[in-house]
Design a protein around this motif. Structure first.
Motif, PDB file in Angstrom:
ATOM      1  N   VAL A   7     -74.576 -44.412  15.056  1.00 44.62           N
ATOM      2  CA  VAL A   7     -74.307 -45.775  14.893  1.00 44.62           C
ATOM      3  C   VAL A   7     -73.396 -46.376  16.193  1.00 44.62           C
ATOM      4  N   LEU A   8     -72.619 -45.521  16.305  1.00 43.17           N
ATOM      5  CA  LEU A   8     -71.228 -45.858  17.347  1.00 43.17           C
ATOM      6  C   LEU A   8     -71.308 -45.559  18.830  1.00 43.17           C
ATOM      7  N   VAL A   9     -72.806 -44.454  18.905  1.00 41.29           N
ATOM      8  CA  VAL A   9     -73.164 -44.646  20.165  1.00 41.29           C
ATOM      9  C   VAL A   9     -74.152 -45.199  20.929  1.00 41.29           C
ATOM     10  N   LEU A  10     -74.915 -45.887  19.731  1.00 35.50           N
ATOM     11  CA  LEU A  10     -76.213 -46.623  19.431  1.00 35.50           C
ATOM     12  C   LEU A  10     -75.187 -48.286  20.001  1.00 35.50           C
ATOM     13  N   SER A  11     -74.135 -49.065  19.508  1.00 35.47           N
ATOM     14  CA  SER A  11     -73.632 -49.796  19.291  1.00 35.47           C
ATOM     15  C   SER A  11     -73.098 -49.883  20.972  1.00 35.47           C
ATOM     16  N   ALA A  12     -72.788 -49.297  21.128  1.00 35.70           N
ATOM     17  CA  ALA A  12     -71.893 -49.082  22.664  1.00 35.70           C
ATOM     18  C   ALA A  12     -72.886 -49.226  23.826  1.00 35.70           C
ATOM     19  N   LEU A  13     -73.650 -48.477  23.677  1.00 41.65           N
ATOM     20  CA  LEU A  13     -74.698 -49.165  24.829  1.00 41.65           C
ATOM     21  C   LEU A  13     -76.018 -50.924  24.611  1.00 41.65           C
TER      22      LEU A  13
END
Length: 168
Positions: A7-13
Motif C-alpha cells: 500500500v505504501l509503494v502503491l500510494s508513493a507511485l
C-alpha cells in the motif's frame, strides 16, 4: 507486513504522478500563457469601394464624437492577471510619438466571438517629438468578470503594426 508495504509503494507511485499539476489546466496560473506577437494584416481583402462607416460630411457619428483615439504603434506586452471574481487584461504599447493620453483598450465587436476576444490599444495623440522608447511607453487595462471570461479561449490586442495574442 506485505500488505502495508505494498500500500505504501502503491500510494508513493500514485502521488509522484501528481507532480504534473503545475502544467495542467487545473492550476490557475496556467489559464493564459505568454503572449505572442504577429504582424497586422493591412485589410486589403476588404472592398475599398464600400465605405466603412455610414456617416455624412455634415454629421459625425456618436462613436467618433465620444472617443477620437488612434491605434498605438506597437503592442509590446499583453498580460492577463487573475483576480478574485475575474481578470485584468493589461496591454503595454509603444506609440509613434510622445504625448499620447486617454489610452484605452477598445473592444472590436466585429472580431469578437467563437471564444476570441479582440481589443484595440488606442490613445489620443498629438503631434510631438519622437523621443525615446521609454518616454513613448504607455499602459491600458480592462477588467473582465469570470462570466465574461467563461467562453474566452484567445485574447487579441491590436496595435498599428502588430497584434499580441494570449490563449488559454
Amino acid at each position: 507486513m506485505f500488505r502495508p508495504i505494498s500500500v505504501l509503494v502503491l500510494s508513493a507511485l500514485v502521488l509522484t504522478s501528481c507532480g504534473t499539476v503545475r502544467e495542467s489546466r487545473i492550476n490557475p496560473f496556467n489559464w493564459f500563457g505568454n503572449s505572442v506577437s504577429r504582424p497586422v494584416s493591412d485589410g486589403t481583402a476588404a472592398n475599398p469601394l464600400i465605405p466603412r462607416r455610414n456617416n455624412s460630411i455634415f454629421r459625425r457619428s456618436e462613436e467618433d464624437a465620444a472617443y477620437a483615439g488612434s491605434l498605438i504603434g506597437e503592442v509590446s506586452e499583453l498580460l492577463v492577471e487573475r483576480r478574485p471574481g475575474g481578470a485584468v487584461i493589461r496591454a503595454t504599447g509603444v506609440s509613434d510619438m510622445q504625448g499620447p493620453f486617454e489610452v484605452r483598450l477598445i473592444p472590436v465587436a466585429a472580431e469578437t466571438g467563437n471564444g476570441v476576444l479582440t481589443y484595440e490599444l488606442r490613445g489620443v495623440q498629438v503631434a510631438a517629438a519622437r523621443g525615446t522608447d521609454w518616454s513613448r511607453t504607455l499602459t491600458a487595462a480592462v477588467w473582465l468578470t469570470d462570466a465574461q471570461l467563461a467562453e474566452v479561449g484567445v485574447i487579441h490586442v491590436k496595435g498599428a503594426r502588430n497584434v499580441r495574442s494570449v490563449r488559454r
